[in-house]
Write a protein that holds these residues in place. Structure first.
Motif, PDB file in Angstrom:
ATOM      1  N   MET A   1     -30.497 -38.590  -2.543  1.00  0.00           N
ATOM      2  CA  MET A   1     -29.493 -39.354  -3.272  1.00  0.00           C
ATOM      3  C   MET A   1     -28.253 -38.474  -3.462  1.00  0.00           C
ATOM      4  O   MET A   1     -28.363 -37.318  -3.824  1.00  0.00           O
ATOM      5  CB  MET A   1     -30.079 -39.798  -4.611  1.00  0.00           C
ATOM      6  CG  MET A   1     -29.132 -40.641  -5.421  1.00  0.00           C
ATOM      7  SD  MET A   1     -29.817 -41.182  -6.992  1.00  0.00           S
ATOM      8  CE  MET A   1     -30.587 -42.682  -6.468  1.00  0.00           C
ATOM      9  N   SER A   2     -27.085 -39.020  -3.198  1.00  0.00           N
ATOM     10  CA  SER A   2     -25.859 -38.241  -3.331  1.00  0.00           C
ATOM     11  C   SER A   2     -25.323 -38.317  -4.756  1.00  0.00           C
ATOM     12  O   SER A   2     -25.493 -39.311  -5.446  1.00  0.00           O
ATOM     13  CB  SER A   2     -24.808 -38.742  -2.346  1.00  0.00           C
ATOM     14  OG  SER A   2     -24.431 -40.047  -2.663  1.00  0.00           O
ATOM     15  N   GLU A   3     -24.665 -37.254  -5.145  1.00  0.00           N
ATOM     16  CA  GLU A   3     -24.085 -37.176  -6.481  1.00  0.00           C
ATOM     17  C   GLU A   3     -22.679 -37.781  -6.453  1.00  0.00           C
ATOM     18  O   GLU A   3     -21.907 -37.533  -5.537  1.00  0.00           O
ATOM     19  CB  GLU A   3     -24.000 -35.711  -6.906  1.00  0.00           C
ATOM     20  CG  GLU A   3     -23.519 -35.530  -8.314  1.00  0.00           C
ATOM     21  CD  GLU A   3     -23.532 -34.072  -8.726  1.00  0.00           C
ATOM     22  OE1 GLU A   3     -22.570 -33.658  -9.375  1.00  0.00           O
ATOM     23  OE2 GLU A   3     -24.498 -33.371  -8.384  1.00  0.00           O
ATOM     24  N   THR A   4     -22.354 -38.591  -7.438  1.00  0.00           N
ATOM     25  CA  THR A   4     -21.050 -39.224  -7.533  1.00  0.00           C
ATOM     26  C   THR A   4     -20.215 -38.511  -8.586  1.00  0.00           C
ATOM     27  O   THR A   4     -20.673 -38.299  -9.694  1.00  0.00           O
ATOM     28  CB  THR A   4     -21.194 -40.712  -7.918  1.00  0.00           C
ATOM     29  OG1 THR A   4     -21.998 -41.347  -6.936  1.00  0.00           O
ATOM     30  CG2 THR A   4     -19.847 -41.387  -7.979  1.00  0.00           C
TER      31      THR A   4
END
Length: 70
Positions: A1-4
């Motif tokens: 999951m990518s960090e926003t």
């Protein structure tokens, strides 16, 4: 999951020059600093929009829908 990351308009406004140039397109912040010299229209065109919500100006030139717009 990518960090926003979330940036305020005030933060983006600080990045308005050739050493650090950010723009907002379609509610996303882009660091365009490395692209300035490569831009076909010249870096001045991008620097005019640096530190701003540039979607309107971008769509005026690129057209809606072509690069992720509506």
């Amino acid at each position: 999951m990518s960090e926003t990351s979330v940036y305020t308009l005030q933060e983006v406004k600080k990045h308005n020059n050739g050493k650090s140039s950010w723009i907002i397109l379609h509610d996303k912040v882009y660091d365009i600093t490395k692209f300035l010299e490569e831009h076909p229209g010249g870096e001045e065109v991008l620097l005019e929009q640096s530190g701003t919500y540039a979607t309107g100006a971008f769509e005026d030139v690129a057209g809606t829908g072509r690069y992720g717009g509506a």
